[in-house]
Scaffold this active site. Sequence first.
Site, PDB file in Angstrom:
ATOM      1  N   GLU A   1      46.224 -24.898  15.509  1.00  0.00           N
ATOM      2  CA  GLU A   1      46.442 -23.730  14.646  1.00  0.00           C
ATOM      3  C   GLU A   1      46.713 -22.566  15.584  1.00  0.00           C
ATOM      4  OE1 GLU A   1      42.952 -23.644  12.167  1.00  0.00           O
ATOM      5  OE2 GLU A   1      43.591 -25.398  11.053  1.00  0.00           O
TER       6      GLU A   1
ATOM      7  N   ASN B   1      38.354 -14.438  17.029  1.00  0.00           N
ATOM      8  CA  ASN B   1      38.514 -13.484  15.917  1.00  0.00           C
ATOM      9  C   ASN B   1      37.618 -13.786  14.723  1.00  0.00           C
ATOM     10  OD1 ASN B   1      40.196 -15.734  15.545  1.00  0.00           O
ATOM     11  ND2 ASN B   1      41.497 -14.612  14.136  1.00  0.00           N
TER      12      ASN B   1
ATOM     13  N   GLU C   1      45.144 -28.927   8.503  1.00  0.00           N
ATOM     14  CA  GLU C   1      43.741 -29.182   8.237  1.00  0.00           C
ATOM     15  C   GLU C   1      43.452 -28.626   6.846  1.00  0.00           C
ATOM     16  OE1 GLU C   1      40.943 -28.711  11.420  1.00  0.00           O
ATOM     17  OE2 GLU C   1      42.459 -29.034  12.952  1.00  0.00           O
TER      18      GLU C   1
ATOM     19  N   CYS D   1      44.837 -14.278  12.296  1.00  0.00           N
ATOM     20  CA  CYS D   1      46.097 -14.986  12.531  1.00  0.00           C
ATOM     21  C   CYS D   1      47.023 -14.883  11.327  1.00  0.00           C
ATOM     22  CB  CYS D   1      45.823 -16.438  12.868  1.00  0.00           C
ATOM     23  SG  CYS D   1      44.880 -17.250  11.570  1.00  0.00           S
TER      24      CYS D   1
HETATM   25  P1  NAD Z   1      43.457 -18.057  23.347  1.00  0.00           P
HETATM   26  O1  NAD Z   1      44.515 -19.086  23.225  1.00  0.00           O
HETATM   27  O2  NAD Z   1      43.527 -17.100  24.465  1.00  0.00           O
HETATM   28  O3  NAD Z   1      42.019 -18.750  23.479  1.00  0.00           O
HETATM   29  C1  NAD Z   1      41.536 -19.635  22.504  1.00  0.00           C
HETATM   30  C2  NAD Z   1      40.540 -20.587  23.139  1.00  0.00           C
HETATM   31  O4  NAD Z   1      41.229 -21.415  24.077  1.00  0.00           O
HETATM   32  C3  NAD Z   1      39.424 -19.889  23.920  1.00  0.00           C
HETATM   33  O5  NAD Z   1      38.225 -20.591  23.696  1.00  0.00           O
HETATM   34  C4  NAD Z   1      39.883 -20.028  25.356  1.00  0.00           C
HETATM   35  O6  NAD Z   1      38.829 -19.994  26.294  1.00  0.00           O
HETATM   36  C5  NAD Z   1      40.540 -21.403  25.323  1.00  0.00           C
HETATM   37  N1  NAD Z   1      41.519 -21.645  26.372  1.00  0.00           N
HETATM   38  C6  NAD Z   1      42.354 -20.759  26.968  1.00  0.00           C
HETATM   39  N2  NAD Z   1      43.124 -21.390  27.890  1.00  0.00           N
HETATM   40  C7  NAD Z   1      42.775 -22.693  27.859  1.00  0.00           C
HETATM   41  C8  NAD Z   1      43.212 -23.859  28.581  1.00  0.00           C
HETATM   42  N3  NAD Z   1      44.172 -23.802  29.499  1.00  0.00           N
HETATM   43  N4  NAD Z   1      42.626 -25.036  28.292  1.00  0.00           N
HETATM   44  C9  NAD Z   1      41.661 -25.118  27.340  1.00  0.00           C
HETATM   45  N5  NAD Z   1      41.197 -24.066  26.656  1.00  0.00           N
HETATM   46  C10 NAD Z   1      41.752 -22.874  26.889  1.00  0.00           C
HETATM   47  O7  NAD Z   1      43.393 -17.325  21.945  1.00  0.00           O
HETATM   48  P2  NAD Z   1      42.479 -16.077  21.544  1.00  0.00           P
HETATM   49  O8  NAD Z   1      42.982 -14.876  22.270  1.00  0.00           O
HETATM   50  O9  NAD Z   1      41.044 -16.473  21.677  1.00  0.00           O
HETATM   51  O10 NAD Z   1      42.780 -15.959  19.985  1.00  0.00           O
HETATM   52  C11 NAD Z   1      43.857 -15.244  19.457  1.00  0.00           C
HETATM   53  C12 NAD Z   1      44.993 -16.192  19.108  1.00  0.00           C
HETATM   54  O11 NAD Z   1      44.529 -17.189  18.208  1.00  0.00           O
HETATM   55  C13 NAD Z   1      46.152 -15.501  18.397  1.00  0.00           C
HETATM   56  O12 NAD Z   1      47.361 -15.988  18.905  1.00  0.00           O
HETATM   57  C14 NAD Z   1      45.978 -15.941  16.953  1.00  0.00           C
HETATM   58  O13 NAD Z   1      47.143 -15.924  16.174  1.00  0.00           O
HETATM   59  C15 NAD Z   1      45.459 -17.316  17.133  1.00  0.00           C
HETATM   60  N6  NAD Z   1      44.764 -17.766  15.932  1.00  0.00           N
HETATM   61  C16 NAD Z   1      45.376 -18.679  15.133  1.00  0.00           C
HETATM   62  C17 NAD Z   1      44.753 -19.112  13.965  1.00  0.00           C
HETATM   63  C18 NAD Z   1      45.409 -20.103  13.036  1.00  0.00           C
HETATM   64  O14 NAD Z   1      44.737 -20.591  12.144  1.00  0.00           O
HETATM   65  N7  NAD Z   1      46.672 -20.424  13.198  1.00  0.00           N
HETATM   66  C19 NAD Z   1      43.494 -18.605  13.631  1.00  0.00           C
HETATM   67  C20 NAD Z   1      42.910 -17.663  14.468  1.00  0.00           C
HETATM   68  C21 NAD Z   1      43.547 -17.258  15.630  1.00  0.00           C
END
Ligand code: NAD
Length: 493
Positions: A261, A162, A474, A295
């Site tokens: 996060e 995002n 962080e 997020c």
């Molecule tokens: P996601 O969890 O699907 O993927 C995030 C990353 O993790 C990607 O690079 C993906 O390839 C990797 N990944 C997925 N499965 C994995 C595994 N088993 N092992 C290692 N890596 C793996 O998330 P997304 O769809 O890319 O992002 C959206 C989510 O991120 C939403 O839930 C949002 O709330 C959250 N988010 C949180 C924050 C925060 O600061 N708290 C900030 C931005 C986004």
Amino acid sequence: MIASGNEIATIRHFINGKYAGSADGRMFDVFDPSTGKVYARAHEAGREEVDAAVQAARRALTGPWGKLSIEDRTRLLYQVADGINARFEDFLQAECLDTGKPWSLARQVDIPRGAANFKVFADIIKNVPCESFMTSTPDGRGALNYAIRSPKGVVAVICPWNLPLLLMTWKVGPALACGNTVVVKPSEETPATAALLGEVMNAAGVPAGVFNVVHGGGHGSAGQFLTEHPGISAITFTGETSTGTQIMQAAAVGIRDVSFELGGKNAGLVFADCEMDKAIEGCLRSVFSNCGQVCLGTERLYVERPVFREFVERLKDGARKLKPGRPEAAETDFGPMVSRQQRDKVLGYYKKAKVEGATLVTGGGIPEMPVDLRDGFWIEPTLWTGLPESSAVIREEIFGPCCHIQPFDSEAEAVALANDTRYGLAATIWTENASRAHRVAAQMETGITWVNCWFLRDLRTPFGGAKQSGIGREGGVHSLEFYTELRNVCVKL
Ligand code: NAD
């Protein structure tokens, strides 16, 4: 590195200071979400490339990087920040091709923050004191106890799609400031700016192996291979809560530290004593910025009953004025979803809201777009009222440009509604009553609470989620807790 015109670009890993493809030639498509067309193909890392990146990062720990003084290390980080700014337009183009977000947004938020993340942590690390104690001993001579910080080692940085550059550098900046080396795994949806950063690292003179990037997916791909690699000392991850659970299991082997996060289902509380113009403007941003893919965005709004009708009407009017369009067009203020899959997921919630009996205030579908954008992943900004709190639309993180609005009758009820979630990332309070603002803020079960503002960030403050929205904090000196090993030295005098 990025396609110009109709050319399809190739995105490679960045390992040990060089761009490299995958040994088995596996690649995946990268889409421009505004048109729905493939604009690049990226190499997908297997275990071999991940291992090469981790080994390079391990070697770099004890090479020239490990021997740099703190002044020289932080000078390099300043040069990285300057390098991002010098190539501002390249980063802007790369980020907006990957995400489809309006250039105006990335110009104001993503790229400047990408650069700032290096400077902030370079400054912090130079000014961090360490504690010391004079300890009494039975012989009366005493001992000097003090603490020192050393790098954790090789940090795996796993990022979402995002805010790709902003969230990646938010972790790479402090990790490098503390003397670690990193292997970054950007989201498979948005690999471009991480790849581009390799060029900036080389130009700045950051030694080979300090910053590495491997591309690919999560489970069964680069993400899993990286988190399982025994050469990784710690894992910092931003993404979905369910992915966090999987990564935590991988981290358990070898007892590696994690910083998470994660997701959110953030509430906004609008009290009748708010300044309505400010609340409307703020809620429009917190619900619809980046097409709701933030997020910290608001997906549940609770509005005190006397101003409920007015609020809903005015938010509806604001939502209808949002202009989807070509990312580079100055008037565009609303982009597409990042992928077809993500849009389908959000449209699934739009259907669910209908089935569950929501009153649709505005949106609910796919907008009419000009021919060249028709295959893009566009979706309408959407507002509902009238759902029960048990509805999946209210309980689950949707991560789209939508929000449910519910009236409340008392401060206690508002607090209870806001906290009735397994998540605890952010909350927003709109009131001109200062006592109420502090009283309610203290009761929010969230890592961050904004009063009469949203997304106003001071990078020195702690950032993270409570409950299932994260582990650790962080930001500022809090990042140092994760990116350094704090050691105690005791010297008998
Ligand atoms: P996601 O969890 O699907 O993927 C995030 C990353 O993790 C990607 O690079 C993906 O390839 C990797 N990944 C997925 N499965 C994995 C595994 N088993 N092992 C290692 N890596 C793996 O998330 P997304 O769809 O890319 O992002 C959206 C989510 O991120 C939403 O839930 C949002 O709330 C959250 N988010 C949180 C924050 C925060 O600061 N708290 C900030 C931005 C986004």
